[in-house]
Design a protein around this motif. Sequence first.
Motif, short mmCIF file in Angstrom:
data_model
loop_
_atom_site.label_atom_id
_atom_site.label_comp_id
_atom_site.label_asym_id
_atom_site.label_seq_id
_atom_site.Cartn_x
_atom_site.Cartn_y
_atom_site.Cartn_z
N MET A 1 0.84 -1.18 0.00
CA MET A 1 0.00 0.00 0.00
C MET A 1 0.89 1.24 0.00
SD MET A 1 -2.77 1.12 2.82
CE MET A 1 -2.10 2.56 3.60
N GLN A 2 0.46 2.26 -0.68
CA GLN A 2 1.17 3.53 -0.62
C GLN A 2 0.22 4.61 -0.16
OE1 GLN A 2 2.49 3.61 -4.72
NE2 GLN A 2 1.00 5.14 -5.25
N LEU A 3 0.79 5.66 0.39
CA LEU A 3 -0.04 6.76 0.88
C LEU A 3 -0.68 7.48 -0.29
CD1 LEU A 3 2.33 8.19 3.63
CD2 LEU A 3 0.36 6.70 3.94
N PRO A 4 -1.85 8.10 -0.09
CA PRO A 4 -2.53 8.81 -1.18
C PRO A 4 -1.69 9.98 -1.71
CG PRO A 4 -3.97 8.57 0.74
CD PRO A 4 -2.61 8.11 1.15
N GLN A 5 -1.88 10.28 -2.99
CA GLN A 5 -1.12 11.35 -3.63
C GLN A 5 -1.42 12.73 -3.05
OE1 GLN A 5 1.53 10.69 -5.70
NE2 GLN A 5 0.97 8.70 -4.91
N TRP A 6 -2.63 12.93 -2.51
CA TRP A 6 -2.92 14.23 -1.92
C TRP A 6 -2.04 14.47 -0.69
CZ3 TRP A 6 -4.54 14.86 3.05
CH2 TRP A 6 -5.14 13.77 3.69
N VAL A 7 -1.67 13.40 0.01
CA VAL A 7 -0.77 13.54 1.16
C VAL A 7 0.63 13.93 0.66
CG1 VAL A 7 0.30 12.34 3.11
CG2 VAL A 7 -2.08 11.90 2.55
N PRO A 64 7.12 4.23 -6.11
CA PRO A 64 8.37 4.52 -6.82
C PRO A 64 8.29 5.66 -7.85
CG PRO A 64 7.37 2.54 -7.70
CD PRO A 64 6.53 2.96 -6.53
N ASP A 65 7.12 6.22 -8.07
CA ASP A 65 6.97 7.28 -9.06
C ASP A 65 7.20 8.64 -8.42
OD1 ASP A 65 6.43 8.39 -11.55
OD2 ASP A 65 4.30 8.60 -11.12
N ARG A 66 8.43 8.87 -7.94
CA ARG A 66 8.80 10.10 -7.26
C ARG A 66 9.83 10.85 -8.08
NH1 ARG A 66 4.51 10.02 -4.57
NH2 ARG A 66 4.63 11.29 -6.36
N ASP A 67 9.72 12.17 -8.12
CA ASP A 67 10.65 12.98 -8.89
C ASP A 67 12.09 12.82 -8.40
OD1 ASP A 67 8.91 14.00 -10.79
OD2 ASP A 67 8.35 15.71 -9.55
N ILE A 89 26.14 9.21 -3.41
CA ILE A 89 25.38 7.99 -3.65
C ILE A 89 25.30 7.72 -5.15
CG2 ILE A 89 23.98 7.98 -1.54
CD1 ILE A 89 21.73 9.32 -3.19
N GLY A 90 25.23 6.45 -5.48
CA GLY A 90 25.08 6.04 -6.86
C GLY A 90 23.62 6.00 -7.25
N PRO A 91 23.34 5.46 -8.44
CA PRO A 91 21.96 5.39 -8.89
C PRO A 91 21.13 4.49 -7.97
CG PRO A 91 23.45 4.37 -10.49
CD PRO A 91 24.29 4.94 -9.40
N PRO A 92 19.88 4.86 -7.72
CA PRO A 92 19.04 4.09 -6.80
C PRO A 92 18.61 2.77 -7.42
CG PRO A 92 17.76 5.81 -7.82
CD PRO A 92 19.17 6.02 -8.28
N GLN A 93 18.35 1.83 -6.55
CA GLN A 93 17.79 0.55 -6.96
C GLN A 93 16.48 0.38 -6.21
OE1 GLN A 93 20.10 -2.88 -5.84
NE2 GLN A 93 18.90 -4.25 -7.15
N VAL A 94 15.38 0.23 -6.94
CA VAL A 94 14.07 0.05 -6.34
C VAL A 94 13.80 -1.44 -6.23
CG1 VAL A 94 11.60 0.47 -6.58
CG2 VAL A 94 13.23 2.25 -7.22
N GLY A 113 3.12 0.15 7.71
CA GLY A 113 2.47 0.85 6.61
C GLY A 113 2.12 -0.06 5.45
N ASN A 114 2.55 -1.32 5.52
CA ASN A 114 2.35 -2.26 4.42
C ASN A 114 2.85 -1.67 3.10
OD1 ASN A 114 1.58 -4.72 3.33
ND2 ASN A 114 -0.52 -4.05 2.93
N PHE A 115 4.01 -1.02 3.16
CA PHE A 115 4.59 -0.38 1.99
C PHE A 115 5.19 -1.42 1.06
CE2 PHE A 115 4.91 3.00 5.28
CZ PHE A 115 3.94 3.82 4.75
N GLU A 116 5.02 -1.22 -0.24
CA GLU A 116 5.36 -2.23 -1.23
C GLU A 116 6.79 -2.18 -1.73
OE1 GLU A 116 2.40 -1.54 -4.19
OE2 GLU A 116 0.77 -2.17 -2.88
N SER A 117 7.44 -1.02 -1.65
CA SER A 117 8.78 -0.94 -2.24
C SER A 117 9.70 -0.04 -1.42
CB SER A 117 8.70 -0.45 -3.69
OG SER A 117 7.98 0.75 -3.78
N VAL A 118 11.00 -0.28 -1.62
CA VAL A 118 12.05 0.51 -0.98
C VAL A 118 13.07 0.88 -2.04
CG1 VAL A 118 11.75 -0.59 1.28
CG2 VAL A 118 13.40 -1.53 -0.33
#
Length: 124
Positions: A1-7, A64-67, A89-94, A113-118
């Motif tokens: 789960m991810q937090l809502p985009q309005w947040v 993962p769709d963050r600027d 830091i080098g390029p991120p790995q999702v 938070g039941n977050f799906e990715s890091v």
Amino acid sequence: MQLPQWVARLNRRVTNPVLGTIAPWAPLFGAIKHAGRTSGRAYSTPVVLFDAPEGFLVVLTYGPDRDWLKNLAAAGGGEVVHRGATFGIGPPQVLPSAAANLAGLPKAVVGLGNFESVAVLPKR
């Protein structure tokens, strides 16, 4: 789960400017320094940040769709300011959270938070 985009939009406009002043020095926080993909403008984004054997770990609470993540990938890396010290830091790995082999506090945060990715940010 991810937090809502309005947040995410609220945090970008209200919380991040305030948190950005303490994130580089506060425990469990950090500031990611990156350049805009098209503008080249310098940005500093406060995030919840954990030390990891590979470098740093960021729980992707909004997915993962963050600027900042796209900017780091496009530039091949950037910098993290954590506890007052600056690290390249080098390029991120999702990664999916289940594949990240988390333990301790990061595992608890992901589980709560039941977050799906890091994102793993390797130190240079």
